[in-house]
Design an enzyme around this catalytic site. Sequence first.
Site, PDB file in Angstrom:
ATOM      1  N   ARG A   1      29.756   3.615 -50.318  1.00  0.00           N
ATOM      2  CA  ARG A   1      29.777   4.585 -51.422  1.00  0.00           C
ATOM      3  C   ARG A   1      29.971   3.854 -52.751  1.00  0.00           C
ATOM      4  NH1 ARG A   1      28.130   9.644 -52.647  1.00  0.00           N
ATOM      5  NH2 ARG A   1      29.715  10.982 -53.558  1.00  0.00           N
TER       6      ARG A   1
ATOM      7  N   THR B   1      18.686  12.430 -52.158  1.00  0.00           N
ATOM      8  CA  THR B   1      19.186  11.713 -50.982  1.00  0.00           C
ATOM      9  C   THR B   1      18.150  11.660 -49.868  1.00  0.00           C
ATOM     10  OG1 THR B   1      21.384  12.519 -51.499  1.00  0.00           O
ATOM     11  CG2 THR B   1      21.102  11.668 -49.329  1.00  0.00           C
TER      12      THR B   1
ATOM     13  N   THR C   1      21.642   7.443 -50.922  1.00  0.00           N
ATOM     14  CA  THR C   1      21.342   8.283 -52.076  1.00  0.00           C
ATOM     15  C   THR C   1      21.458   7.497 -53.368  1.00  0.00           C
ATOM     16  OG1 THR C   1      21.953  10.393 -53.119  1.00  0.00           O
ATOM     17  CG2 THR C   1      23.757   9.004 -52.427  1.00  0.00           C
TER      18      THR C   1
ATOM     19  N   GLU D   1      22.171   9.915 -55.760  1.00  0.00           N
ATOM     20  CA  GLU D   1      22.725  11.191 -56.232  1.00  0.00           C
ATOM     21  C   GLU D   1      21.625  12.143 -56.690  1.00  0.00           C
ATOM     22  OE1 GLU D   1      24.617  13.607 -56.154  1.00  0.00           O
ATOM     23  OE2 GLU D   1      24.474  14.500 -58.116  1.00  0.00           O
TER      24      GLU D   1
ATOM     25  N   GLU E   1      26.143   8.617 -59.377  1.00  0.00           N
ATOM     26  CA  GLU E   1      27.045   9.155 -58.344  1.00  0.00           C
ATOM     27  C   GLU E   1      28.391   9.622 -58.892  1.00  0.00           C
ATOM     28  OE1 GLU E   1      26.168  10.315 -54.810  1.00  0.00           O
ATOM     29  OE2 GLU E   1      25.135   8.477 -55.363  1.00  0.00           O
TER      30      GLU E   1
ATOM     31  N   SER F   1      31.938  12.746 -51.295  1.00  0.00           N
ATOM     32  CA  SER F   1      30.535  12.972 -50.926  1.00  0.00           C
ATOM     33  C   SER F   1      30.429  14.111 -49.919  1.00  0.00           C
ATOM     34  CB  SER F   1      29.975  11.690 -50.304  1.00  0.00           C
ATOM     35  OG  SER F   1      28.704  11.909 -49.750  1.00  0.00           O
TER      36      SER F   1
ATOM     37  N   GLY G   1      20.584  16.759 -49.623  1.00  0.00           N
ATOM     38  CA  GLY G   1      20.781  18.105 -50.191  1.00  0.00           C
ATOM     39  C   GLY G   1      22.143  18.367 -50.781  1.00  0.00           C
ATOM     40  N   GLY G   2      22.824  17.339 -51.304  1.00  0.00           N
ATOM     41  CA  GLY G   2      24.124  17.571 -51.935  1.00  0.00           C
ATOM     42  C   GLY G   2      25.065  18.300 -50.987  1.00  0.00           C
TER      43      GLY G   2
HETATM   44  N1  GLU Z   1      25.794  12.740 -54.147  1.00  0.00           N
HETATM   45  C1  GLU Z   1      25.671  13.600 -53.016  1.00  0.00           C
HETATM   46  C2  GLU Z   1      26.728  13.284 -51.989  1.00  0.00           C
HETATM   47  O1  GLU Z   1      27.175  12.178 -51.917  1.00  0.00           O
HETATM   48  C3  GLU Z   1      24.361  13.472 -52.383  1.00  0.00           C
HETATM   49  C4  GLU Z   1      23.294  13.832 -53.325  1.00  0.00           C
HETATM   50  C5  GLU Z   1      22.324  14.750 -52.752  1.00  0.00           C
HETATM   51  O2  GLU Z   1      22.141  14.861 -51.565  1.00  0.00           O
HETATM   52  O3  GLU Z   1      21.649  15.375 -53.541  1.00  0.00           O
HETATM   53  O4  GLU Z   1      27.094  14.128 -51.258  1.00  0.00           O
END
Ligand code: GLU
Length: 605
Positions: free
Chosen positions: A111, A419, A437, A439, A458, A480, A503-504
């Site tokens: 990370r 990601t 990712t 981000e 990130e 994350s 997908g965040g």
């Molecule tokens: N930054 C997100 C995370 O670490 C991932 C970013 C994404 O999937 O859009 O969970």
Amino acid sequence: MLMKNMPFRHRLCWSVLCGVVLAGVIALITPAQGPDKVPVARGRGGAVASVDGDATQVGINVLKAGGNAVDAAVATAAALGVTEPFSAGIGGGGFMVIRQADGQVITLDGREEAPALTTPNMFDDPDSQTGEPLPYFPERISSGLAVGEPGTLLNWETALRRYGTLGLGEALQGAIALAETGFTVDDTFVGQIERNRDRFAAFTSTRDLYLPGGSPPAVGTTFTNSDLAATYQQLAEQGTNAFYRGDIAQAIVDTVQSPPTVDNPSFRVYPGRMDRGDLDRYEVRVRPPTVTQYRGYQLYGMGLPSSGGITVAQTLELLEDLPLSALPMADAQHYILEASRRAYADRNAYLGDPEYVDVPLLGLFKEDYLRRRAATMVERQASDAATPGNPVPFQNDPSPSLTRQPELSVSQTQEGVSTTHLSVVDAAGQVVSYTLTIESTGGSGIVVPGYGFILNNELTDFDPVAPHPNTPEPGKRPRSSMSPTIMVGAPGDDQIYAFGAPGGATIITTVLGIVNNVVDFYQELPDAIAAPRLSQRNTAETLAEVGFEEKSLAETLVDWGHRFRITEEIGAATGIVIDENGEMTAVAEPFRRGGGSAMVVEQGG
Ligand code: GLU
């Protein structure tokens, strides 16, 4: 018209058929370039699933040449840095879960980390009188401020050194060739540039690479990235020192502190404060996985600083006493939404970098605590926003946290939807589940001049409010949602699964959905991944994919008080399952994000 009147699942099948026919026609009228994208492949000898055909092929080539799953995972990831540069690359970070053939599971935390000069109010708008944070888009996400020390490269090197057979230089060869000779531009690639046009146009280096002549490259043309090829080549020859301590480190620091902004950019670009010392100090953490039993299956996930493994596990624990497979589908889905709402409330209140925060994990997983929390779920009645539970009294900890029920600021992170996830297995049974990712789609939007890769943003995964477990602090890793997962079948059913998603914050619900689909609804992995998704993250509305609104299931859930917001798609996942007989099924998306690519070393049963 025909499609509109079809049930969603049938429409899905119909669309698959149309897609296959269309793909065939397109293949006939365009020159053959790059491997065809096939979403499901069955066979033996090893398998790779990623979002991209060229990247999957690079991984398969490594397996065919005798490399193990870790070698192939690194090679695939490096190739994704070329073909999927807006989702992943050496400017970002990620989490890798590895299962050795003997069953031991390890995770690698690559990370990104916050520079030493980070402050809790780092994202405050200097022009705001009231201490408001900078607008999320575009200022916060397109800044030097948002860039954390990238972990991906050291993650690759660590994985190879500990669990691989190749050196970094060998593992990078496929990606170097791809960056030099190029790949065919597709709609997804162009669409991602289009959506970032203003951000990319603000930086000279990014504009020159991805908007040559002022526009994205045309679909069907060949895209090369000679700067990235040279960077990979340098890393192959000099190793990771060049990146963390040498000229690449200097270039990263220069870019963060003084972004290569065009004259008169369309938004103000804020510099960051990362320095050479920050990069020099960066380390990959080797951490134990989260381990959960769910209906006889054993799940291994990513622990803190990712909330992924913990929140998936807590949701499943809240569901364990409910006979989901025997319930009508609406009741089962109701409980899944209610359980994930509660798990997210706890996630948002308590989870953060474990090296900075005393996370009450013991309490969160105590049976009494979970039972009380599950008891708040009401049959056929949706709840409003869940408040976090108080796990502290359940800690049973001889040196308990001094925290009482914390009075914390409300979590305000806004995670991107970018990601990428890749899954790899080899003939000997080593399994890799790897999510990486930068981000946002397009990360910070800033290409390091002369080096061909985009820096992450990130640090926007921190909560820009304090106090909060996920407040920015020097050296801290932002929380994350990435959830690379390995799942081992119930006794008598020795299947081994690897899967994950982008997908965040929806990553967690996508992975949860795949588990429910396989374990509770007895779906094969290809169906479990392709199935329509719902995502409840303790928000007023549950996110649902297009088509859901036309289902009777939606009507029933709305009657019970659930509210939905429809979105185009949630999380392009990939996965692999190894059957008891050794047969491997590699699975990518049939449609999401333009469809993914699954391959095996030896095709056939
Ligand atoms: N930054 C997100 C995370 O670490 C991932 C970013 C994404 O999937 O859009 O969970």
